[in-house]
Each structure stands twice: as structure tokens, then as C-alpha cells.
Design an enzyme around this catalytic site. Structure first.
Site, short mmCIF file in Angstrom:
data_model
loop_
_atom_site.label_atom_id
_atom_site.label_comp_id
_atom_site.label_asym_id
_atom_site.label_seq_id
_atom_site.Cartn_x
_atom_site.Cartn_y
_atom_site.Cartn_z
N HIS A 143 0.83 -1.28 0.08
CA HIS A 143 -0.11 0.09 0.04
C HIS A 143 0.77 1.34 0.11
O HIS A 143 0.80 1.97 0.98
CB HIS A 143 -1.22 0.02 1.27
CG HIS A 143 -1.91 -0.93 1.01
ND1 HIS A 143 -3.44 -0.85 1.50
CD2 HIS A 143 -2.16 -2.09 0.30
CE1 HIS A 143 -4.16 -1.80 1.14
NE2 HIS A 143 -3.49 -2.46 0.26
N GLU A 237 -12.72 2.35 -5.80
CA GLU A 237 -13.41 3.48 -6.34
C GLU A 237 -12.92 4.24 -7.43
O GLU A 237 -11.42 4.17 -7.57
CB GLU A 237 -13.35 4.47 -4.73
CG GLU A 237 -13.97 3.74 -3.54
CD GLU A 237 -14.04 4.83 -2.38
OE1 GLU A 237 -14.43 4.50 -1.45
OE2 GLU A 237 -13.27 5.90 -2.64
N TYR A 247 -12.27 11.84 1.52
CA TYR A 247 -12.52 10.83 0.69
C TYR A 247 -13.26 9.56 1.47
O TYR A 247 -13.58 8.33 0.79
CB TYR A 247 -11.87 10.39 -0.54
CG TYR A 247 -11.80 11.55 -1.31
CD1 TYR A 247 -12.60 11.53 -2.51
CD2 TYR A 247 -11.05 12.88 -1.40
CE1 TYR A 247 -12.86 12.79 -3.51
CE2 TYR A 247 -11.20 13.92 -2.29
CZ TYR A 247 -12.09 13.98 -3.39
OH TYR A 247 -12.14 14.92 -4.02
#
Length: 367
Positions: A143, A237, A247
Site C-alpha cells: 500500500h 473507487e 474521501y
């Protein structure tokens, strides 16, 4: 986003149909023998720069992959999802020869996303300068984000990930986990960044509440900043990015944890921006281009997203800045797709994520 906007987005998601249509394009292999290629970008002379995640920067010249990689790259932390990410030429490369490079830097115990600039002289990078290093460092090899995009004012956006184990930090402004940051190309902070005057906020932050950003672009024609990010089990998304916005991750999400546990009971929350498009189950979007080439006029203004888990290329029709119909492409190949870009010739170029990775070129069928 208010209730009316939420309903409009939900309706758009329901109406967004998915098709797999007859092929009106041809596919050829533009390059092969690449070790997990991650990104592709073109220089003004027509050469293409291709990053390999283990830490090599390759060149495609006159349709051939050069055997020798570009020298002068910094050491990268190549483990799991970590490694060399993107090589992005400066908009004024013909004059300054600058390339911006994102990569995982550090050790298993302390690593982070870093961005440098360097001049490309022949087949060597020289005069490297560290522009940005995400903070704090983490002890997970996953990530990182790593995608970059220029804005018209010459500033640079960098998409970052939440480090997997640090998702709650995506809601805090005192760290870089799960953020998009905006810097000047000398590494300084633009004075008009949204959080420069907020106490304890890192001034580079442009938006927050993200999970793992894998697609990021600015559309010069509309001024829109498009982004996509991985959800966990579902909840991938597509977002329109605006300065200073939250977000949602992990407070609002359409995905669940890999264990099956609920990440959050909320799909939407006040003060948080809802996605324009959600994929459940996850397709693991991994690259993106907004097509404005000349070979496929019927696709002008559409998004193309490469998918790792989905193992396909997805065309998303945009109407008035909103996703509508989707088309699945390349699904029959069964390959993990890492990136998709529009080439200077108007063709689409797709990177195959494999030890023997490839660059595919998509162009119209010949009569």
C-alpha cells in the site's frame, strides 16, 4: 455531498451497465521480457520509459526494448508490492531533461514512498534530488500508492497508500498515510495548498481519506482530477479529486475486510465525498488513462482502467463528468494488467504484470 447528490450517484451506479462487445481493435506485442512492468511514459523523441518493479528503468526505442537499463537509479526497497513505481518526464523535458521517479525507499522495518527528480543524460540519470518522502515510515511492504500527475500550474500530485496496517491514519492530517500530496517540482510546498495554515497538519496534503491510490490523472480539457483506489474485498473507487476534501476511508466504504469483518457500517457520511463509481467485487484497478488520442474517436473522453484481480481492461464511458456504461476488454487473455496509457500515436498501451511481462499496443482493426 448532500442527500440529493448521494441519490444521484447511487442512481448512476445502478444505471452503469457492463458489456463485453465484439472486438473492433487489434492487439500486438510492443515489447516483452519485462520483469513486472509498472508504468510507461514517452519522451519527446518518441522513446518510451518503462519501469520494472524490482528496480530497473528500461527504454523502448524504435519499437525495440533496449537490453541495457538506464543507470543511476537510487536503491529501491523491492519486496511484495514495494519497488520502482513511476517514471514521469517533466512537461519541459526537451529543455531540462528532468524525470520524476517514485519508488519504495528504506528497509523492512522502516520504509516509505519517495519521489526524486533527476536529469536523463543518455542512458544515465544524474544529479538526483529528493523531493518528497512519506512520513512516518512503516514496517509493511504494501500500500504505497506511487502514481503521479502534473497540474497546469506545474505542481506535482503524488498518490499514497495507507500502509495496510495504518488505515485509521488516513483520517488524520499529521501523516501521509492514505493521502494525495501536492508539491512544487523543487520539493517545496505550494502556498495555496489547502492545509498549509492548519495547525499540526502536514502542508503537502491535498486530499485525504484514501486507501491505496493506483490511478491518478489530470484532464487538461476539463480541468478534472481523476483518481482510483483499491478497496479491500470490494469497494474499489473512482473519485473526482478536489483540494481539501475527505474521501472517507476507512469511515465510509463499500468494501469489507479480507477476514469478512465489517470495516465500517457506513457507505456515506456527512462531510465526506462519495465515489462516482464503485466495484464490488474488487477488480483491483491499477492504472488509468483518459483517452484523447486520434485513433479511436468513438472513445474520446472515456476512461480506461487496467485491472489486476479482474484481469481485464475496462472502458468507462463518461457523460457530463459522470461514469455511465462500461466495456470489458482483454478478459480472454487471463493476465494481470498493471497500467494503461495513451501513446503519442493515439494507440492504447497496456502493461502485463508478470515475471515475463509485456507491453501490448491496441490500435484499430485494419480493413
Amino acid at each position: 455531498m448532500n442527500r440529493i447528490e448521494n441519490l444521484a450517484v447511487a442512481a448512476a451506479m445502478l444505471l452503469c451497465s457492463i458489456t463485453a462487445v465484439g472486438q473492433d481493435y487489434q492487439i500486438e506485442i510492443a515489447a516483452s521480457g519485462l520483469d513486472h512492468p509498472w508504468s510507461i511514459a514517452w519522451l519527446p523523441d518518441g522513446r518510451a520509459l518503462v519501469t520494472e518493479r524490482p528496480g530497473r528503468l528500461r527504454v523502448i526505442s524504435d519499437g525495440e526494448l533496449l537490453e541495457a537499463p538506464i543507470q543511476g537509479l537510487p536503491d529501491v526497497f523491492a519486496a511484495s508490492q514495494g519497488g520502482l513505481f513511476e517514471a514521469l518526464p517533466d512537461d519541459d523535458f526537451a529543455t531540462n531533461r528532468l524525470v520524476y521517479i517514485s519508488f519504495a525507499h528504506g528497509t523492512p522495518e522502516a520504509n516509505a514512498t519517495r519521489v526524486i527528480s533527476a536529469r536523463l543524460e543518455g542512458m544515465r540519470l544524474v544529479d538526483p534530488k529528493i523531493l518528497f518522502t512519506a512520513t512516518p515510515p512503516k514496517d509493511t511492504p504494501v500500500h504505497y500508492g506511487g502514481r503521479m500527475a502534473f497540474l497546469p500550474d506545474g505542481t506535482l500530485l503524488i498518490g499514497l497508500g495507507d500502509g495496510f496496517d495504518f488505515r485509521e491514519q488516513a483520517q488524520r492530517l499529521d501523516n501521509h498515510f492514505g493521502k494525495i500530496v501536492r508539491i512544487n517540482t523543487d520539493g517545496s510546498v505550494p502556498e495555496d495548498n489547502p492545509f498549509v495554515d492548519i495547525e499540526n497538519a502536514l502542508p503537502e496534503i491535498y486530499s485525504y481519506g484514501h486507501r491505496n491510490i493506483q490511478g491518478l490523472l489530470h484532464d487538461a480539457e476539463t480541468g478534472m482530477i481523476w483518481q482510483h483506489e483499491h478497496g479491500p474485498r470490494g469497494g474499489d473507487e473512482i473519485n473526482l479529486i478536489r483540494a481539501g476534501e475527505n474521501y472517507g476511508w476507512p469511515v465510509a466504504t463499500h468494501g469489507i475486510d479480507y477476514s469478512g469483518a465489517i470495516v465500517s457500517p457506513y457507505e456515506t457520511r456527512p462531510g465526506m465525498v462519495d465515489p462516482l463509481l464503485v466495484w464490488t467485487p474488487s477488480i483491483a484497478p491499477s492504472g488509468m488513462t483518459l483517452y484523447r488520442g486520434g485513433l479511436f474517436p468513438q472513445w474520446t473522453g472515456d476512461l480506461f482502467i487496467s485491472a489486476l484481480a479482474g484481469r481485464h481492461l475496462r472502458r468507462v464511458e463518461l457523460v457530463d463528468g459522470r461514469p455511465k456504461e462500461q466495456e470489458i476488454m482483454l478478459a480472454g487473455r487471463g493476465e494481470r494488467l498493471r497500467d494503461v496509457r495513451t501513446g503519442p500515436d493515439g494507440a492504447l498501451y497496456v502493461l502485463i504484470d508478470a515475471e515475463d511481462g509485456k507491453v501490448l499496443r491496441i490500435s484499430p482493426n485494419q480493413p
